[in-house]
Write an enzyme that holds these catalytic residues in place. Structure first.
Site, PDB file in Angstrom:
ATOM      1  N   CYS A  24      38.501  14.210  21.390  1.00  4.94           N
ATOM      2  CA  CYS A  24      39.339  15.089  22.400  1.00  4.94           C
ATOM      3  C   CYS A  24      39.845  14.283  23.496  1.00  4.94           C
ATOM      4  CB  CYS A  24      38.603  16.180  22.547  1.00  4.94           C
ATOM      5  SG  CYS A  24      39.026  17.060  23.975  1.00  4.94           S
ATOM      6  N   CYS A  77      38.664  22.816  23.879  1.00  8.95           N
ATOM      7  CA  CYS A  77      39.683  22.846  24.898  1.00  8.95           C
ATOM      8  C   CYS A  77      41.035  22.886  24.487  1.00  8.95           C
ATOM      9  CB  CYS A  77      39.542  21.884  26.055  1.00  8.95           C
ATOM     10  SG  CYS A  77      39.979  20.251  25.209  1.00  8.95           S
ATOM     11  N   CYS A  91      37.387  19.400  29.460  1.00 12.19           N
ATOM     12  CA  CYS A  91      37.080  19.790  28.202  1.00 12.19           C
ATOM     13  C   CYS A  91      35.678  20.435  28.320  1.00 12.19           C
ATOM     14  CB  CYS A  91      36.815  18.764  27.146  1.00 12.19           C
ATOM     15  SG  CYS A  91      36.004  19.525  25.505  1.00 12.19           S
ATOM     16  N   CYS A 149      41.575  19.653  20.003  1.00 11.47           N
ATOM     17  CA  CYS A 149      39.902  19.842  20.321  1.00 11.47           C
ATOM     18  C   CYS A 149      39.819  21.566  20.028  1.00 11.47           C
ATOM     19  CB  CYS A 149      39.539  19.727  21.543  1.00 11.47           C
ATOM     20  SG  CYS A 149      38.024  20.196  22.259  1.00 11.47           S
ATOM     21  N   LYS A 206      10.955   2.781   0.432  1.00 10.71           N
ATOM     22  CA  LYS A 206      11.057   4.460   0.323  1.00 10.71           C
ATOM     23  C   LYS A 206      11.449   4.728  -1.092  1.00 10.71           C
ATOM     24  CE  LYS A 206      10.521   6.480   3.718  1.00 10.71           C
ATOM     25  NZ  LYS A 206      11.438   6.900   4.963  1.00 10.71           N
ATOM     26  N   ASP A 230       2.456  10.362   3.534  1.00 13.00           N
ATOM     27  CA  ASP A 230       3.136  11.277   4.493  1.00 13.00           C
ATOM     28  C   ASP A 230       2.465  12.183   4.836  1.00 13.00           C
ATOM     29  OD1 ASP A 230       5.610  12.495   5.132  1.00 13.00           O
ATOM     30  OD2 ASP A 230       6.081  13.593   3.167  1.00 13.00           O
ATOM     31  N   TYR A 264      -5.138   2.110   8.025  1.00 14.39           N
ATOM     32  CA  TYR A 264      -4.453   1.150   7.565  1.00 14.39           C
ATOM     33  C   TYR A 264      -3.905   0.193   8.863  1.00 14.39           C
ATOM     34  CZ  TYR A 264      -0.612   4.129   9.167  1.00 14.39           C
ATOM     35  OH  TYR A 264       0.240   5.018   9.694  1.00 14.39           O
ATOM     36  N   LYS A 309       2.561   4.645   1.362  1.00 19.01           N
ATOM     37  CA  LYS A 309       2.953   5.163   2.642  1.00 19.01           C
ATOM     38  C   LYS A 309       2.680   6.540   2.545  1.00 19.01           C
ATOM     39  CE  LYS A 309       6.562   4.958   6.033  1.00 19.01           C
ATOM     40  NZ  LYS A 309       6.473   6.321   6.593  1.00 19.01           N
ATOM     41  N   GLU A 321       0.863  -1.381  -0.048  1.00 21.06           N
ATOM     42  CA  GLU A 321      -0.110  -0.025   0.065  1.00 21.06           C
ATOM     43  C   GLU A 321       0.785   1.298  -0.013  1.00 21.06           C
ATOM     44  OE1 GLU A 321      -1.634   0.531   4.193  1.00 21.06           O
ATOM     45  OE2 GLU A 321      -0.504  -1.289   4.326  1.00 21.06           O
TER      46      GLU A 321
END
Length: 710
Positions: A449, A434, A455, A431, A326, A132, A238, A130, A128
């Site tokens: 990091c 830090c 940090c 990082c 999909k 949206d 459904y 789908k 069936e």
DNA sequence: GTGCCTCGAGTTCC
DNA sequence: CTCGAGGCAC
């Protein structure tokens, strides 16, 4: 008078107070309308709260001036509490995804192998479109619609009954239905209705919607159901949730039954036999997509036989008997303006692409994830080229899509448009927050990091994790608030324990809190009450909240269930040393805990700084022990069961799933701890060992008889 | 050792 | 929602 709004509420004279109350009543009324009716707030929640509190304060000083339309008398102020929560009696799950024909064949293969069927055995599915939109659960009792709830997180949604009653496709009463019937389906808006609505909104100077789905969602979530009534929403049924008696034997006939009861069902729903027919139906629907008049984002396949659906059951978040095929994602081209680095809770450095905003699938996208170093360079984790080996550079013209219709990603780079001065992106080796060294372990995809607790970025993310939903979930103290507290030097909250010492730490805390935007005495008192309420907390939440790497919600539950209470858990972590000893072995023996997780746990408890932080936190708490869930009446609850030999009436996966649902633990090898061995024909060494150890042994029929009584 | 399956971590936008 | 990695079955 001009600065009335700024003047301290306690210093207003009577005339000023009257004028200010009038101004606030007007402001709050407009804000309410803007927020609820137009879905377009013009002041922030904090400003809204501040205005409300200011109003209350002035009213308290001049009770005689309180207006008839006083905002303090109006209900439904807090937007998040607008709709009551509804716990779904049967969870509303999401679906697994298939993106191409091979995925569909794999889905079919998984279904067959779980059921122990060969590739040629007949297998019928429904297919069936789908839709949206947004899913809705409608509960009918004795034929009357009594409750409508949104999906929410699947376990708990919002009560939108009044709004659902305004939708023409949703019958208020149905005849000939089971006493209890929950009908599930999708609320959506057609293209034509969406265009007309936006036109009307433009004429009225109201907000227009980006796409039909947002329009449907916005319309269903109106606080004033009269507004919902004016919105042209539709509904396709459904599926179903709780039912007092079965609707039918097959998915298709159940849908037919819903149609007979008066629900709209999608006309493109059909039964199909096997993967070739599924794919053919998908292509047929794809061809009609543009002329359907409403948005669909794929095709849903379900095993038609409901008895088989039941046997297949569920994985953690999705049913095994259904999947969504999909349509390919929509693509859009835009400029990549910059690459920023974010630092996560575990120190992971994640690159994010800043894009010139572009519309992709009805949503404006301005950021996209770049995953990690290799992804930018054009390689996947196996060193295979992606995007044809094209790297991503700042200044590039890039193609964006939303993976799974949600997460923006970069699919391609147009080298012809690459600026001459563009250079390959140099991933930072320190990082950005830090300055600590950022190291990428061999074989690891992410660079981390090494700053740990020093940090600031990691500390903030740890705090956010600590207050998150599955952890402490303190009302009024969300991610935004902890971040603000962390940076507020007058009220430092640098680690979890600080949350619980906030009130006691400083007699002037409330005064300081009041200086914060939108905070008053009441909000401070509410916050402290909410914090105090969470001092009593279950062990599993505490373990999860610590934010130890590799220990998520699930693992925290398993560990909590094993040790039972904090003292036992803490003693075990303190005693254990990675690699050997009884405490270490015990930890490793927990189902679902391996060496990596165990090392992560134990080393955390052995690091001085981390440990001190944990101890400070625990001193503030009253940690509740957890018990293994009692699966009442289950004959195998808590038993360790081993399946061996050939199982003829069920597959191994099926047997395991059933046993676990009944509270048993399924193990692969027989030991003295094993309670029961289920042996099919051809059982060898395991059956022999069970005999030696004197473990109870039954055959497949014996097992079915045993659980049949459950 | 290989190949599932599930979980953990990080991600965006509404 | 996706990817990577951990855990575990085969």
């Amino acid at each position: 008078m001009a600065d009335l709004a700024r003047k301290d509420a306690d210093k207003l004279d009577e005339d000023e107070a009257r004028a200010e109350l009038a101004r606030l009543a007007d402001l709050l009324a407009k804000a309410n309308t803007a927020y609820h009716a137009e879905d377009a707030p013009f002041i922030s929640d904090a400003e809204y709260d501040a205005a409300k509190q200011r109003n209350a304060r002035i009213e308290a000083r001049f009770p005689g001036l309180k207006r008839e339309d006083s905002p303090s008398e109006q209900v439904g102020a807090a937007p998040s509490e607008a709709f009551a929560k509804v716990r779904h009696r049967v969870k509303m799950l999401s679906l697994g995804n298939a993106f191409d024909d091979d995925d569909v064949r794999e889905f079919d293969g998984r279904v067959r192998s779980f059921l122990g069927l060969g590739p040629d055995a007949p297998m019928t599915y429904t297919a069936e479109p789908k839709i949206d939109g947004l899913s809705l659960n409608l509960r009918y009792e004795n034929g009357l619609l009594v409750e409508a709830a949104t999906r929410g997180d699947g376990a708990e949604g919002e009560n939108v009954t009044a709004n659902a009653r305004t939708i023409d496709d949703i019958p208020q009463r149905i005849d000939g239905a089971p006493d209890v019937l929950e009908v599930r389906g999708e609320v959506y808006m057609s293209h034509a209705d969406f265009a007309a609505l936006n036109e009307r909104q433009t004429e009225r100077g109201g907000k227009t919607f980006a796409n039909p789905r947002n329009a449907a969602a916005g319309s269903l979530r109106q606080l004033d159901s009269r507004i919902t009534a004016e919105r042209p929403l539709r509904f396709f049924a459904y599926a179903w949730g709780e039912v007092s008696e079965p609707l039918a034997d097959t998915q298709m006939s159940a849908i037919g039954r819903l149609a007979a009861l008066g629900f709209s069902t999608n006309p493109l729903t059909a039964t199909v036999d096997g993967p070739d027919a599924m794919i053919a139906h998908y292509e047929m629907i794809a061809e009609q997509r543009a002329t359907l008049g409403y948005d669909i984002d794929g095709v849903v396949y379900k095993v038609n036989d409901l008895a088989l659906q039941e046997r297949l059951g569920f994985r953690s978040t999705t049913p095994r008997w259904a999947t969504a095929h999909k349509f390919p994602a929509e693509l859009a081209w835009t400029w990549l303006d910059a690459i920023d680095i974010q630092v996560g809770r575990t120190g992971a450095l994640s690159p994010v692409a800043r894009l010139t905003p572009v519309t992709v699938g009805g949503v404006v996208v301005s950021n996209a994830t770049l995953h990690n170093e290799d992804y930018i360079a054009g390689r996947d984790s196996n060193g295979q080229e992606i995007r044809g080996g094209k790297d991503i550079r700042v200044g590039d013209w890039v193609q964006v899509y939303r993976a799974g219709d949600v997460i923006p990603k970069i699919a391609d780079v147009d080298l012809d448009k690459r600026p001459g001065d563009a250079v390959p992106y140099a991933f930072p080796e320190t990082c950005p927050d830090c300055g600590s060294e950022a190291i990428r372990e061999p074989g690891d995809a992410v660079r981390r990091c090494t700053g740990g607790l020093i940090c600031p970025a990691q500390a903030v993310e740890k705090l956010k994790h600590f207050v998150s939903r599955a952890a402490f979930d303190i009302e009024g103290l969300g991610a935004k608030q902890v971040e603000a507290f962390y940076h507020d030097e007058s009220l430092p909250v640098k680690e979890p324990a600080d949350i619980f010492t906030l009130q006691a730490r400083d007699a002037e805390t409330i005064a300081k809190l009041k200086n914060r935007d939108g905070w008053g005495e009441k909000s401070a008192a509410n916050l402290f009450a909410a914090i105090d309420e969470r001092r009593r907390i279950e062990l599993n939440r505490v373990i999860f909240a610590l934010g130890i790497r590799h220990v998520g919600e699930n693992a925290a539950n398993l560990i909590a269930r094993h040790y039972g209470d904090w003292a036992t858990f803490e003693a075990a972590m303190t005693e254990a040393t990675p690699g050997d000893g009884a405490a270490w072995d015990e930890l490793l023996n927990i189902d679902g805990v391996g060496a990596v997780m165990a090392t992560s746990l134990v080393t955390t408890f052995h690091q001085e700084r981390e440990r001190a932080s944990i101890d400070r936190l625990v001193a503030e708490l009253d940690i509740q022990p957890v018990e293994a869930p009692s699966t009442e009446g289950s004959p195998v609850a808590g038993k360790i069961v081993v399946f061996t030999g050939t199982l003829e009436k069920m597959t191994r996966a099926e047997a395991k799933a059933t046993a676990e649902r009944l509270g048993a633990k399924v193990s692969g090898s027989v030991s003295a701890k094993t309670d029961l061995v289920v042996a099919g024909p051809g059982a060898g060494s395991k059956a022999k060992k069970a005999e030696e150890l004197g473990v109870e042994m039954i055959d497949e029929d014996g097992w079915l008889a045993l659980i049949g009584e459950a």
